[in-house]
Design an enzyme around this catalytic site. Structure first.
Site, short mmCIF file in Angstrom:
data_model
loop_
_atom_site.label_atom_id
_atom_site.label_comp_id
_atom_site.label_asym_id
_atom_site.label_seq_id
_atom_site.Cartn_x
_atom_site.Cartn_y
_atom_site.Cartn_z
CD GLU A 15 7.64 0.57 -4.29
OE1 GLU A 15 6.80 0.47 -3.38
OE2 GLU A 15 8.12 -0.43 -4.88
CD GLU A 70 2.84 1.05 -4.17
OE1 GLU A 70 3.28 -0.04 -3.73
OE2 GLU A 70 3.16 1.50 -5.28
#
Length: 438
Positions: free
Chosen positions: A167, A350
């Site tokens: 991320e 995710e």
């Protein structure tokens, strides 16, 4: 739930994900201090000043956790390595205990028939490097390349896949512009440089792993669907700006060799000199794309300097995080990424929800989590039916864990953790998924 494993292609992979600092217990095994330790020790940064010193004590209980993972019936375990555990000072002499831990962990996965999916960095920067400016420092790509070589020389021969940085938006923008994560800055110049150096570091890491002969390398990007609050041109412009610096900056930097103009309006003057020359490194070829998706944001224009926008509370049902549940955003991102890189497989690296789960008489009922997963897997099947090369779905998270600035009260896990006793209790969602994944 409305699906079984048989409703997906034969090669489709299911997995679960965690990260090092959130579960391991950073006080153990010779790990060095991180900027998260410093951030958590600063009053007001983290709920109840909670930290990751013990976390879930996965460092000592990893065999139990891998047994639970194998019992779930997933194919892949997406885990991360801690830079400060492997190199306590960020550079220099490796910590033998840290490397041994990841050695044992990877072997333990293989012994249980699990595919190890390694992410090298999930936010715990060694404090020694933070002291030198961290991601703002132009030397970060070299430091990160050295870390990559140390850890992947040790475990790279046995991992199924690897990605450099989890991320990048959180590493760059959330941490340097919004100040919500370590190092807790609110500085546009720091943000621009961190975002760029994260991408250069990603590219250098891919180069190193290719040099070691490794394959199945990818990038992991978090995405939030940007929804305008109304039909006005001002809301559309604000939404495009949000989409540019949140979703497009990192994807386009890697796959198109450019940054979106709406992001450069604010960040451009603060990027390091010669940034345009770094795209050859940033754009190292990848073997897959990872999408982390949880929610959407409703965007309105706001007065003030760039980005001149505000996030507005929306009408949809929400998770314990206050995030709207919007599976259609996942479908739209799968289509967008597929259009951008049609030849690359996509993995949902995710997806999951925090829920106010309560252990009662040895049972944790969490039907909300099952409904959330069900809705997002429906979006996956819809995308696959339309030709998207989606090849896997990894749930966040295996365990309730340290949720960064929100401490231990937001529970994302399929397995309940009592943070006093460290007792693990599989939730109803765990048992239901295990049946579906047979």
């Amino acid at each position: 739930m409305s699906w079984t494993r048989q409703d997906f292609p034969d090669t489709f992979l299911f997995g679960a994900a965690t990260s090092a600092y959130q579960i391991e217990g950073h006080a153990f095994g010779g790990a060095g201090p991180t900027h998260w330790d410093s951030f958590a020790a600063t009053p007001g940064n983290v709920v109840r000043a909670e930290h990751g010193a013990r976390a879930c004590d996965h460092y000592h209980r990893w065999q139990e956790d891998l047994d639970l993972l194998a019992g779930l019936g997933v194919d892949v375990y997406r885990f991360s390595t801690s830079w400060a555990r492997v190199l306590p000072e960020g550079t220099g002499t490796p910590n033998a205990e840290g490397l041994d831990f990841y050695d044992r962990l990877v072997d333990g996965m293989l012994e249980r028939g699990l595919k190890p999916a390694a992410t090298l960095y999930h936010w715990e920067l060694p404090q020694a490097l933070a002291d030198k400016g961290g991601w703002r420092n132009a030397d970060m790509p070299d430091w990160f390349a050295d870390f990559t070589e140390v850890v992947m020389r040790r475990i790279g021969d046995r991992v199924w896949s690897a990605a450099p940085i989890n991320e990048p938006w959180c590493v760059g923008f959330l941490s340097h512009f919004l100040g919500a994560h370590a190092p807790g800055l609110r500085d546009i110049r720091a943000t621009a440089r961190a975002m760029h150096h994260v991408l250069v570091s990603h590219g250098r890491s891919i180069e190193v792993m290719r040099g070691l002969g490794l394959g199945n390398l990818g990038g992991v990007f978090n995405m939030e669907w940007a929804n305008p609050v109304d039909d006005s041109p001002e809301a559309a412009r604000a939404t495009a700006t949000y989409d540019a610096y949140y979703n497009r900056f990192f994807l386009e930097g890697i796959f198109t060799g450019s940054y979106p103009e709406q992001a450069l309006e604010g960040l451009g003057p603060h990027l390091p000199q010669g940034w345009q020359d770094d795209f050859a490194t940033i754009g190292q070829p990848l073997d897959w794309v990872g999408v982390n998706y949880y929610t959407r944001k409703n965007i309105a224009p706001a007065p003030g300097p760039w980005p001149a926008l505000a996030e507005i509370d929306g009408p949809l049902p929400k998770t314990q995080m206050g995030w709207e549940i919007y599976p259609d955003g996942l479908y739209r991102f799968l289509k967008r990424v597929s259009d951008m890189v049609p030849d690359l497989p996509i993995f949902i690296t995710e997806n999951g929800m925090a829920n106010d789960d309560v252990l009662s008489e040895g049972v944790v009922k969490d039907p909300e989590r099952l409904a959330y997963i069900d809705g997002h897997l429906d979006a996956c099947r819809r995308a696959i039916a339309e030709g998207v090369r989606l090849e896997g779905y990894f749930i966040w998270s295996l365990l309730d864990n340290y949720e960064w600035a929100l401490g231990y009260e937001k529970r994302f896990g399929l397995i309940h953790v009592d943070f006093e006793t460290l007792q693990r209790t599989p939730k109803a969602s765990y048992h239901a998924l295990a049946q579906r994944l047979r």
